[in-house]
Design a protein around this motif. Structure first.
Motif, PDB file in Angstrom:
ATOM      1  N   HIS A 120     -63.159  34.294 139.567  1.00  0.00           N
ATOM      2  CA  HIS A 120     -63.495  35.703 139.763  1.00  0.00           C
ATOM      3  C   HIS A 120     -63.597  36.454 138.432  1.00  0.00           C
ATOM      4  CE1 HIS A 120     -62.356  34.676 143.906  1.00  0.00           C
ATOM      5  NE2 HIS A 120     -63.169  35.669 144.247  1.00  0.00           N
ATOM      6  N   THR A 121     -62.874  35.982 137.433  1.00  0.00           N
ATOM      7  CA  THR A 121     -63.011  36.574 136.102  1.00  0.00           C
ATOM      8  C   THR A 121     -64.385  36.260 135.523  1.00  0.00           C
ATOM      9  OG1 THR A 121     -60.629  36.364 135.721  1.00  0.00           O
ATOM     10  CG2 THR A 121     -62.012  36.698 133.791  1.00  0.00           C
ATOM     11  N   LEU A 122     -64.895  35.068 135.801  1.00  0.00           N
ATOM     12  CA  LEU A 122     -66.253  34.720 135.362  1.00  0.00           C
ATOM     13  C   LEU A 122     -67.288  35.613 136.034  1.00  0.00           C
ATOM     14  CD1 LEU A 122     -66.099  30.808 135.329  1.00  0.00           C
ATOM     15  CD2 LEU A 122     -66.390  32.305 133.343  1.00  0.00           C
ATOM     16  N   ILE A 123     -67.045  36.008 137.273  1.00  0.00           N
ATOM     17  CA  ILE A 123     -67.961  36.922 137.953  1.00  0.00           C
ATOM     18  C   ILE A 123     -67.973  38.265 137.240  1.00  0.00           C
ATOM     19  CG2 ILE A 123     -68.393  38.196 140.096  1.00  0.00           C
ATOM     20  CD1 ILE A 123     -67.333  35.785 141.627  1.00  0.00           C
ATOM     21  N   LEU A 124     -66.804  38.725 136.794  1.00  0.00           N
ATOM     22  CA  LEU A 124     -66.746  39.976 136.028  1.00  0.00           C
ATOM     23  C   LEU A 124     -67.529  39.853 134.726  1.00  0.00           C
ATOM     24  CD1 LEU A 124     -65.651  42.829 135.531  1.00  0.00           C
ATOM     25  CD2 LEU A 124     -63.610  41.774 134.537  1.00  0.00           C
ATOM     26  N   LEU A 125     -67.377  38.713 134.043  1.00  0.00           N
ATOM     27  CA  LEU A 125     -68.152  38.497 132.816  1.00  0.00           C
ATOM     28  C   LEU A 125     -69.645  38.528 133.128  1.00  0.00           C
ATOM     29  CD1 LEU A 125     -66.140  35.625 131.056  1.00  0.00           C
ATOM     30  CD2 LEU A 125     -66.233  38.037 130.402  1.00  0.00           C
ATOM     31  N   GLY A 126     -70.020  37.908 134.242  1.00  0.00           N
ATOM     32  CA  GLY A 126     -71.419  37.900 134.637  1.00  0.00           C
ATOM     33  C   GLY A 126     -71.941  39.300 134.923  1.00  0.00           C
ATOM     34  N   TYR A 127     -71.099  40.138 135.487  1.00  0.00           N
ATOM     35  CA  TYR A 127     -71.501  41.520 135.777  1.00  0.00           C
ATOM     36  C   TYR A 127     -71.928  42.237 134.505  1.00  0.00           C
ATOM     37  CZ  TYR A 127     -71.231  46.338 137.491  1.00  0.00           C
ATOM     38  OH  TYR A 127     -71.520  47.642 137.822  1.00  0.00           O
ATOM     39  N   TYR A 144     -71.560  33.786 148.428  1.00  0.00           N
ATOM     40  CA  TYR A 144     -70.377  34.629 148.245  1.00  0.00           C
ATOM     41  C   TYR A 144     -70.494  35.435 146.961  1.00  0.00           C
ATOM     42  CZ  TYR A 144     -65.536  35.773 147.017  1.00  0.00           C
ATOM     43  OH  TYR A 144     -64.395  36.427 146.636  1.00  0.00           O
ATOM     44  N   VAL A 145     -70.972  34.781 145.901  1.00  0.00           N
ATOM     45  CA  VAL A 145     -71.125  35.460 144.606  1.00  0.00           C
ATOM     46  C   VAL A 145     -72.098  36.619 144.731  1.00  0.00           C
ATOM     47  CG1 VAL A 145     -71.991  35.211 142.246  1.00  0.00           C
ATOM     48  CG2 VAL A 145     -70.521  33.453 143.222  1.00  0.00           C
ATOM     49  N   ALA A 146     -73.241  36.381 145.363  1.00  0.00           N
ATOM     50  CA  ALA A 146     -74.239  37.438 145.535  1.00  0.00           C
ATOM     51  C   ALA A 146     -73.672  38.602 146.332  1.00  0.00           C
ATOM     52  CB  ALA A 146     -75.482  36.878 146.225  1.00  0.00           C
ATOM     53  N   SER A 147     -72.826  38.302 147.326  1.00  0.00           N
ATOM     54  CA  SER A 147     -72.234  39.375 148.140  1.00  0.00           C
ATOM     55  C   SER A 147     -71.300  40.246 147.305  1.00  0.00           C
ATOM     56  CB  SER A 147     -71.475  38.785 149.334  1.00  0.00           C
ATOM     57  OG  SER A 147     -70.265  38.149 148.927  1.00  0.00           O
ATOM     58  N   LEU A 148     -70.572  39.629 146.357  1.00  0.00           N
ATOM     59  CA  LEU A 148     -69.696  40.417 145.485  1.00  0.00           C
ATOM     60  C   LEU A 148     -70.505  41.330 144.575  1.00  0.00           C
ATOM     61  CD1 LEU A 148     -66.814  38.001 144.381  1.00  0.00           C
ATOM     62  CD2 LEU A 148     -66.751  39.823 146.074  1.00  0.00           C
ATOM     63  N   PHE A 149     -71.568  40.797 143.993  1.00  0.00           N
ATOM     64  CA  PHE A 149     -72.427  41.628 143.141  1.00  0.00           C
ATOM     65  C   PHE A 149     -73.050  42.766 143.949  1.00  0.00           C
ATOM     66  CE2 PHE A 149     -72.654  37.899 140.170  1.00  0.00           C
ATOM     67  CZ  PHE A 149     -72.166  38.570 139.063  1.00  0.00           C
ATOM     68  N   ASP A 158     -66.300  47.654 141.743  1.00  0.00           N
ATOM     69  CA  ASP A 158     -64.970  47.885 142.318  1.00  0.00           C
ATOM     70  C   ASP A 158     -64.521  46.716 143.185  1.00  0.00           C
ATOM     71  OD1 ASP A 158     -64.756  50.296 141.047  1.00  0.00           O
ATOM     72  OD2 ASP A 158     -65.251  51.513 142.804  1.00  0.00           O
ATOM     73  N   LYS A 159     -65.451  46.136 143.926  1.00  0.00           N
ATOM     74  CA  LYS A 159     -65.113  44.973 144.760  1.00  0.00           C
ATOM     75  C   LYS A 159     -64.733  43.778 143.890  1.00  0.00           C
ATOM     76  CE  LYS A 159     -64.722  42.640 148.587  1.00  0.00           C
ATOM     77  NZ  LYS A 159     -63.651  42.941 149.555  1.00  0.00           N
ATOM     78  N   ILE A 160     -65.486  43.564 142.807  1.00  0.00           N
ATOM     79  CA  ILE A 160     -65.184  42.459 141.892  1.00  0.00           C
ATOM     80  C   ILE A 160     -63.809  42.648 141.268  1.00  0.00           C
ATOM     81  CG2 ILE A 160     -65.878  41.321 139.740  1.00  0.00           C
ATOM     82  CD1 ILE A 160     -68.788  42.086 140.474  1.00  0.00           C
ATOM     83  N   LEU A 161     -63.526  43.871 140.813  1.00  0.00           N
ATOM     84  CA  LEU A 161     -62.229  44.159 140.198  1.00  0.00           C
ATOM     85  C   LEU A 161     -61.093  44.003 141.210  1.00  0.00           C
ATOM     86  CD1 LEU A 161     -63.159  47.292 138.049  1.00  0.00           C
ATOM     87  CD2 LEU A 161     -62.899  44.918 137.280  1.00  0.00           C
ATOM     88  N   GLY A 162     -61.362  44.412 142.434  1.00  0.00           N
ATOM     89  CA  GLY A 162     -60.354  44.262 143.481  1.00  0.00           C
ATOM     90  C   GLY A 162     -60.007  42.805 143.730  1.00  0.00           C
ATOM     91  N   LYS A 163     -61.035  41.931 143.712  1.00  0.00           N
ATOM     92  CA  LYS A 163     -60.788  40.500 143.915  1.00  0.00           C
ATOM     93  C   LYS A 163     -59.985  39.914 142.759  1.00  0.00           C
ATOM     94  CE  LYS A 163     -61.695  38.048 146.549  1.00  0.00           C
ATOM     95  NZ  LYS A 163     -60.908  37.607 147.740  1.00  0.00           N
ATOM     96  N   ILE A 164     -60.270  40.380 141.540  1.00  0.00           N
ATOM     97  CA  ILE A 164     -59.501  39.888 140.394  1.00  0.00           C
ATOM     98  C   ILE A 164     -58.042  40.299 140.524  1.00  0.00           C
ATOM     99  CG2 ILE A 164     -59.165  40.131 137.894  1.00  0.00           C
ATOM    100  CD1 ILE A 164     -62.191  40.274 137.613  1.00  0.00           C
TER     101      ILE A 164
END
Length: 232
Positions: A194-201, A149-154, A159-165
């Motif tokens: 999901h915020t951690l995913i943004l940090l990872g981005y 799921y994480v890889a699919s967001l990246f 924009d997709k990551i921000l939308g999920k947040i």
């Protein structure tokens, strides 16, 4: 003439790099580098690669701490493949194995080496859960899988990551209004994740946020806003 001038990059500006252990010559991994990654590796002495899935530069061990210190760069007769000799900290493979080549084809079957240099689960258990989650997120980012799921967001982009947040923040607010304590916990967990995913981005480890909170600790909200030049 620089090293870059000697090399032949493919149509995407990439060159494959085979990495081996300086201690025993074991092949650790294969990845790709672009000109920037080669230059960064030579300049810093720490190996950098190029991620084809994320389309950006990354340093080996930037999230896991399993960095590779360069000892030698060789290139083949056609100058279209690199051989890196490194000092490997920890495991080269995200599975915890020392080498990514831990499976052997034998008589129609696959033999898998069971021993791991690094026990990933033990690392996660010993670390703060946010740090552990961030580590997993970065591993999924660097080694994408169609089931991740994480890889699919990246793959879908910022924009997709921000939308999920935004979606999770709204659901957290709704849960808070509803008053169900367990639902609040669940939604806040989703928001944190999901915020951690943004940090990872942006390659920002949670420690950067911890440091900012430590800086603010002991300041009133008004004082903190004034310190950033914001009106109270």
């Amino acid at each position: 003439m620089s090293l870059i001038d000697q090399l032949k990059f493919d149509e995407n500006g990439l060159i494959p790099a085979i990495t081996r252990d300086a201690e025993n010559g074991e092949v650790l991994m294969m990845a790709f580098m672009n000109a920037e990654a080669v230059e960064k590796t030579v300049q810093t002495g720490t190996v950098h690669y190029y991620s084809r899935s994320r389309r950006n530069l990354w340093m080996k061990g930037e999230s896991s701490g399993h960095v590779q210190t360069l000892r030698e760069i060789r290139f083949d007769c056609d100058a279209d493949c690199l051989l890196l000799t490194v000092e490997q900290q920890g495991a080269a493979c995200h599975t915890g194995h020392r080498s990514c080549f831990y499976r052997t084809w034998e008589k129609g079957g696959v033999r898998t080496e069971e021993e791991k240099t690094v026990d990933a689960e033990a690392i996660y258990a010993q670390r703060d859960i946010l740090d552990a989650l961030y580590h997993v997120i970065q591993e999924r980012r660097q080694n994408p899988s169609v089931k991740s799921y994480v890889a699919s967001l990246f793959a879908k982009g910022l924009d997709k990551i921000l939308g999920k947040i935004g979606e999770e923040a709204t659901e957290t607010a709704v849960a808070g209004k509803g008053g169900d304590r367990e639902e609040v916990v669940a939604e806040v967990a989703d928001l944190f994740f999901h915020t951690l995913i943004l940090l990872g981005y942006y390659d920002l480890p949670p420690e950067r946020v911890y440091a900012e909170l430590r800086r603010r600790f002991g300041l009133s909200g008004i004082e903190e806003k004034e310190s950033r030049g914001n009106p109270p």
